[in-house]
Design a protein around this motif. Structure first.
Motif, PDB file in Angstrom:
ATOM      1  N   ASP A  72      -6.025  -6.912  -1.080  1.00 51.66           N
ATOM      2  CA  ASP A  72      -6.920  -5.779  -1.341  1.00 51.66           C
ATOM      3  C   ASP A  72      -6.910  -4.857  -0.132  1.00 51.66           C
ATOM      4  N   ASP A  73      -6.271  -3.695  -0.272  1.00 52.57           N
ATOM      5  CA  ASP A  73      -6.114  -2.801   0.878  1.00 52.57           C
ATOM      6  C   ASP A  73      -7.427  -2.164   1.308  1.00 52.57           C
ATOM      7  N   THR A  74      -8.477  -2.281   0.498  1.00 52.77           N
ATOM      8  CA  THR A  74      -9.768  -1.699   0.871  1.00 52.77           C
ATOM      9  C   THR A  74     -10.560  -2.609   1.817  1.00 52.77           C
ATOM     10  N   LYS A  75     -10.092  -3.858   1.972  1.00 54.83           N
ATOM     11  CA  LYS A  75     -10.851  -4.824   2.773  1.00 54.83           C
ATOM     12  C   LYS A  75     -10.182  -5.210   4.077  1.00 54.83           C
ATOM     13  N   ILE A  76      -9.031  -4.605   4.368  1.00 55.39           N
ATOM     14  CA  ILE A  76      -8.345  -4.921   5.611  1.00 55.39           C
ATOM     15  C   ILE A  76      -7.994  -3.626   6.341  1.00 55.39           C
ATOM     16  N   GLY A  77      -7.612  -3.778   7.601  1.00 53.17           N
ATOM     17  CA  GLY A  77      -7.195  -2.638   8.404  1.00 53.17           C
ATOM     18  C   GLY A  77      -5.858  -2.912   9.059  1.00 53.17           C
ATOM     19  N   PRO A  78      -5.334  -1.944   9.807  1.00 48.99           N
ATOM     20  CA  PRO A  78      -4.043  -2.122  10.470  1.00 48.99           C
ATOM     21  C   PRO A  78      -3.982  -3.331  11.396  1.00 48.99           C
ATOM     22  N   ALA A  79      -5.087  -3.680  12.044  1.00 50.04           N
ATOM     23  CA  ALA A  79      -5.082  -4.827  12.955  1.00 50.04           C
ATOM     24  C   ALA A  79      -4.764  -6.123  12.213  1.00 50.04           C
ATOM     25  N   ILE A  80      -5.250  -6.251  11.000  1.00 51.27           N
ATOM     26  CA  ILE A  80      -4.986  -7.457  10.210  1.00 51.27           C
ATOM     27  C   ILE A  80      -3.513  -7.515   9.813  1.00 51.27           C
ATOM     28  N   VAL A  81      -2.966  -6.381   9.417  1.00 49.81           N
ATOM     29  CA  VAL A  81      -1.544  -6.327   9.080  1.00 49.81           C
ATOM     30  C   VAL A  81      -0.697  -6.688  10.299  1.00 49.81           C
ATOM     31  N   PHE A  82      -1.114  -6.203  11.464  1.00 49.67           N
ATOM     32  CA  PHE A  82      -0.414  -6.524  12.715  1.00 49.67           C
ATOM     33  C   PHE A  82      -0.381  -8.030  12.953  1.00 49.67           C
ATOM     34  N   GLY A  83      -1.520  -8.698  12.764  1.00 55.06           N
ATOM     35  CA  GLY A  83      -1.565 -10.147  12.932  1.00 55.06           C
ATOM     36  C   GLY A  83      -0.630 -10.862  11.980  1.00 55.06           C
ATOM     37  N   GLY A  84      -0.573 -10.413  10.735  1.00 54.89           N
ATOM     38  CA  GLY A  84       0.331 -11.010   9.763  1.00 54.89           C
ATOM     39  C   GLY A  84       1.786 -10.832  10.136  1.00 54.89           C
ATOM     40  N   LEU A  85       2.121  -9.664  10.667  1.00 55.97           N
ATOM     41  CA  LEU A  85       3.504  -9.399  11.074  1.00 55.97           C
ATOM     42  C   LEU A  85       3.926 -10.292  12.232  1.00 55.97           C
ATOM     43  N   VAL A  86       3.033 -10.509  13.174  1.00 55.42           N
ATOM     44  CA  VAL A  86       3.348 -11.383  14.305  1.00 55.42           C
ATOM     45  C   VAL A  86       3.650 -12.800  13.806  1.00 55.42           C
ATOM     46  N   GLY A  87       2.848 -13.283  12.855  1.00 58.55           N
ATOM     47  CA  GLY A  87       3.104 -14.598  12.278  1.00 58.55           C
ATOM     48  C   GLY A  87       4.470 -14.673  11.624  1.00 58.55           C
ATOM     49  N   ALA A  88       4.854 -13.633  10.906  1.00 57.54           N
ATOM     50  CA  ALA A  88       6.153 -13.606  10.232  1.00 57.54           C
ATOM     51  C   ALA A  88       7.303 -13.578  11.228  1.00 57.54           C
ATOM     52  N   ILE A  89       7.172 -12.790  12.288  1.00 59.56           N
ATOM     53  CA  ILE A  89       8.237 -12.679  13.284  1.00 59.56           C
ATOM     54  C   ILE A  89       8.444 -14.000  14.008  1.00 59.56           C
ATOM     55  N   VAL A  90       7.366 -14.655  14.374  1.00 66.15           N
ATOM     56  CA  VAL A  90       7.473 -15.944  15.076  1.00 66.15           C
ATOM     57  C   VAL A  90       8.202 -16.966  14.213  1.00 66.15           C
ATOM     58  N   TRP A  91       7.871 -17.035  12.926  1.00 67.48           N
ATOM     59  CA  TRP A  91       8.542 -17.992  12.052  1.00 67.48           C
ATOM     60  C   TRP A  91      10.007 -17.626  11.866  1.00 67.48           C
ATOM     61  N   ASN A  92      10.312 -16.367  11.735  1.00 69.17           N
ATOM     62  CA  ASN A  92      11.702 -15.922  11.613  1.00 69.17           C
ATOM     63  C   ASN A  92      12.531 -16.350  12.817  1.00 69.17           C
ATOM     64  N   LEU A  93      11.989 -16.141  14.008  1.00 64.45           N
ATOM     65  CA  LEU A  93      12.727 -16.481  15.215  1.00 64.45           C
ATOM     66  C   LEU A  93      12.901 -17.988  15.354  1.00 64.45           C
TER      67      LEU A  93
END
Length: 376
Positions: A72-93
């Motif tokens: 739900d894009d109305t309940k999150i902000g860019p900071a939350i997306v940033f946290g999710g991206l960091v999790g994805a990058i760490v697992w990829n590496l």
């Protein structure tokens, strides 16, 4: 942190993820062509990078599925997306380091879901859409690609190879590998487009339901192509030499089957894992050719890594999202931690490097016990 600065930070991080997606998934397109000698390694990754770039401009259906469906894009902000991206990058590496072809897509989804869940609550995650758009395709696509590859391989050997008609399969494999690269660009680049678009929607820069702007499409396409060009040799070695011994007709069958499944899914807007599809195609081609037995132990470890990918990335994303939701200090801390982990994994990888020359050596550069660590 100023909202505009945070959005820029998220966009840059998303493009870094896209870059890791490129070198993580190069193997999907070109591992079989490299393993059979149809293409030299450097030529293969160059072709793949160009076609990934082209493919990224062919559709935006997958991007829309991500930016307007999973959370739900109305309940999150860019900071939350940033946290999710960091999790994805760490697992990829991490999975790249141990040479396992896990799903960059599921790492992204897991990181985003975990960060959203802990920061905005359970009702902010659209589990029905996740089942429909992520989990069902994840379960069905490798099986479908494997079955198609098995049938195609069986008939290719029965009709052509046994009669000595193998002259055209090298060219056919180059064409089919190119088609997989094009299909990969249409599917995977869009995932980053979707995340950037989601970030801009949550920041109020785009209206709800908007598609990715042109600059988002171009930047995501370029980041994916650059990552693809740099090779991702560790995972390419596992797919090209670790699952089964591949020859030209078999590689042609695996790649053609994988490309068909990926392109069909992209048309319906399913953000599936090209890793799952291409790995399923290679295993299916091994089953279809009795002279090329599948190394089921390696395949089993790979499947275990698949099962761990989404929840593991969700846990890392949840931790990162929880910290980033505390404010500027938390966001900076997550960024520094992610950067430190990335540099550490890269430095460790230099102790046992895998490169284009590894495909001419008689023994694996990435030993099987190391490949299996992630499943332990």
């Amino acid at each position: 942190m100023e909202p505009s600065v945070l959005v820029v930070l998220v966009v840059v991080t998303a493009l870094i993820f896209d870059f890791t997606n490129g070198f993580h998934d190069t193997a999907n397109s070109m591992a079989t062509s490299i393993a059979t000698g149809a293409l030299r390694p450097k030529v293969a990754v160059t072709i793949s990078a160009v076609l990934n770039l082209v493919g990224a401009f062919l559709s935006v259906e997958v991007a829309k599925s991500i930016s307007n469906g999973l959370v739900d894009d109305t309940k999150i902000g860019p900071a939350i997306v940033f946290g999710g991206l960091v999790g994805a990058i760490v697992w990829n590496l991490l999975t790249w380091f141990v040479g396992l072809p896990s799903s960059s897509s599921h790492a992204l989804f897991g990181g985003l879901i975990g960060a959203t869940w802990v920061s905005a609550g359970t009702d902010s995650v659209h589990f029905g859409k996740i089942v429909e758009k992520v989990l069902v395709p994840a379960a069905l696509s490798p099986v479908l690609a494997g079955l198609v590859a098995m049938i195609v391989t069986y008939f290719v050997y029965r009709i052509f190879v046994r009669r000595g008609r193998t002259a055209g399969f090298r060219i056919g494999q180059i064409i089919s590998a190119s088609l997989v690269s094009l299909a990969h660009g249409t599917n995977d680049a869009q995932k980053t487009m979707g995340v950037i678009t989601l970030t801009m929607i949550t920041a109020g820069s785009l209206p709800a339901g908007a598609g990715p702007p042109l600059w988002v499409i171009v930047s995501a396409a370029l980041a994916l192509a650059l990552g693809t060009y740099l090779g991702g040799w560790r995972i390419t070695f596992t797919l090209g030499k670790g699952l089964t011994d591949i020859d030209g007709p078999q590689g042609f069958a695996a790649q053609t089957s994988s490309a068909a499944v990926i392109l069909a899914s992209t048309n319906f807007g399913f953000p599936l894992s090209t890793t799952h599809v291409c790995s399923g195609g290679i295993v299916g081609s091994g089953v279809g050719r009795s002279e090329s037995p599948v190394r089921w132990r390696t395949a089993g470890r790979m499947v275990i890594a698949w099962l761990f990918t989404l929840p593991a990335a969700a846990i890392v994303g949840a931790a990162a999202g929880l910290v980033t939701s505390t404010g500027t200090v938390g966001t900076i801390a997550v960024g520094v931690a992610g950067l430190g982990i990335g540099i550490g994994i890269y430095l460790l990888s230099r102790r046992s490097p895998v490169n284009a020359g590894s495909f001419t050596t008689p023994t694996p550069t990435v030993p099987e016990p190391e490949v299996g660590k992630i499943a332990a």
